[in-house]
Design an enzyme around this catalytic site. Structure first.
Site, PDB file in Angstrom:
ATOM      1  N   CYS A 126      62.112  -2.026  34.503  1.00 43.73           N
ATOM      2  CA  CYS A 126      61.544  -2.117  35.848  1.00 43.73           C
ATOM      3  C   CYS A 126      60.050  -1.801  35.877  1.00 43.73           C
ATOM      4  O   CYS A 126      59.263  -2.528  36.497  1.00 43.73           O
ATOM      5  CB  CYS A 126      62.302  -1.188  36.796  1.00 43.73           C
ATOM      6  SG  CYS A 126      62.565   0.480  36.161  1.00 43.73           S
ATOM      7  N   HIS A 234      58.800   2.399  42.299  1.00 45.07           N
ATOM      8  CA  HIS A 234      57.969   2.988  41.254  1.00 45.07           C
ATOM      9  C   HIS A 234      56.488   2.711  41.540  1.00 45.07           C
ATOM     10  O   HIS A 234      56.128   1.635  42.010  1.00 45.07           O
ATOM     11  CB  HIS A 234      58.303   2.383  39.887  1.00 45.07           C
ATOM     12  CG  HIS A 234      59.659   2.741  39.367  1.00 45.07           C
ATOM     13  ND1 HIS A 234      60.468   3.703  39.940  1.00 45.07           N
ATOM     14  CD2 HIS A 234      60.358   2.255  38.294  1.00 45.07           C
ATOM     15  CE1 HIS A 234      61.592   3.799  39.246  1.00 45.07           C
ATOM     16  NE2 HIS A 234      61.548   2.929  38.252  1.00 45.07           N
TER      17      HIS A 234
END
EC number: 1.2.1.11
Length: 330
Positions: A126, A234
């Site tokens: 990711c 994130h």
């Protein structure tokens, strides 16, 4: 089109189903696959009830595409068995990413590498996906020489148990702990296991996967990956040194026209990417663009994305869409 979702009951599996519904990915049959403890239970998708099935039953159904979100060990064991019956596996785990025999795909960057005989396709990490989305157009123009990365990663990247740990700590409730320390009101410079070189596996994923996706093993990369008590996505602070000098306005122009990238860079009005705003969105948000005044040809950038969406589920579904649209499914 027979589509299987392996790990359908997990955080990423649930997100895959959400993305499939939102993007109206067309299929004729859907198989929801999970571990033995979930087999036989039912799950509703688009108003229809589906019974959760196990791996053997899923393989016997010979799906055309299977999106795996069930962990590396599961993928290593079962993905080849799906491939043997003609299925294309799009795998969210780290199992196949660095295999020289398997493609590591971010559709906006390197989907054209896919061929009809690719039976197991790796979805990148990711944190790597969102970074290369921001870097790819700049690498093409200026050539990335070196990257210094610090990540600020959501607890959702660890899974539901990590979200539960954070909320339990926040509410003063005793419960299962997946981190070695308290995560609420804390920061952990520790994602995945530590390796012999002192880096974590997560940090080395960013090093190795970035080179593979951008097709350039000469890029010097160092990373520090940090877990925060955050849920929306994130964040990454990226210092990138280029081979060529750049014009900052041209950088902004390139990023503003890059597919899947949204430029949010108006500091006078406090506009910059934040996980709170990236949550449940598919785009990668880039801002805080500024020259590194300590180093020639160097740029600082701040990159944010929802790790469950573009960082996992959306990227996997986009790969499946590309396969279907380009007649790579048989």
């Amino acid at each position: 089109m027979k589509l299987a979702i392996v790990g359908a009951t997990g955080l990423v599996g649930q997100e895959v189903l959400q993305v499939i519904e939102e993007r109206n990915f067309e299929f004729d049959q859907l198989f929801l696959v999970a571990s033995a403890k979930s087999v036989g239970k039912t799950q509703t998708f688009k108003g229809k009830s589906y019974k959760i099935i196990g791996m053997e039953d899923a393989i016997a159904s010979k799906p055309d595409i299977a999106i795996f979100s069930a962990g590396g060990g599961t993928s290593l064991e079962w993905a080849p068995k799906f491939a043997e019956v003609g299925c294309i596996v799009v795998d969210n785990s780290s199992a196949w990413r660095m295999s020289p025999d398997h493609k590591l795909i971010v559709p906006e960057i390197n989907a054209e590498e896919l061929r009809i005989d690719d039976r197991i396709i790796a979805n990148p990490n990711c944190s790597t996906i969102q970074m290369v989305m921001a870097l790819a157009p700049l690498h093409k123009k200026y050539g990335v020489k070196r990257l210094v990365i610090s990540t600020y990663q959501s607890v959702t990247g660890t899974g539901k148990a990590a979200v539960d740990q954070l909320m339990n700590e926040r509410n003063g409730v005793e419960g299962e702990k997946v981190y070695p320390h308290k995560i609420d009101m804390n920061v952990l410079p520790h994602i995945d296991v530590f390796l012999d070189n002192g880096y974590t596996k997560e940090e080395m994923k960013m090093v190795n996967e970035t080179r593979k996706i951008l097709g350039d093993d000469s890029i010097a990369i160092t990373a520090t990956a940090v877990r925060l008590p955050v849920m929306g996505g994130h964040s990454e602070s990226i210092n990138v040194e280029f081979h060529k000098d750049f014009d900052l306005e041209e950088v902004k122009e390139l990023l503003s026209h890059a597919q899947g990238v949204v430029l949010q860079d108006d500091v006078k009005n406090a506009v910059y990417p934040m996980p709170l705003n990236a949550h449940r969105k598919d785009e990668v948000f880039v801002g805080r663009l500024r020259r590194d005044e300590s180093q020639p040809n160097a740029l600082n950038m701040w990159v944010v994305a929802d790790n469950l969406r573009k960082g996992a589920a959306t990227n996997a579904v986009q790969i499946a869409e590309f396969l279907a649209a380009n007649n790579l499914v048989y």
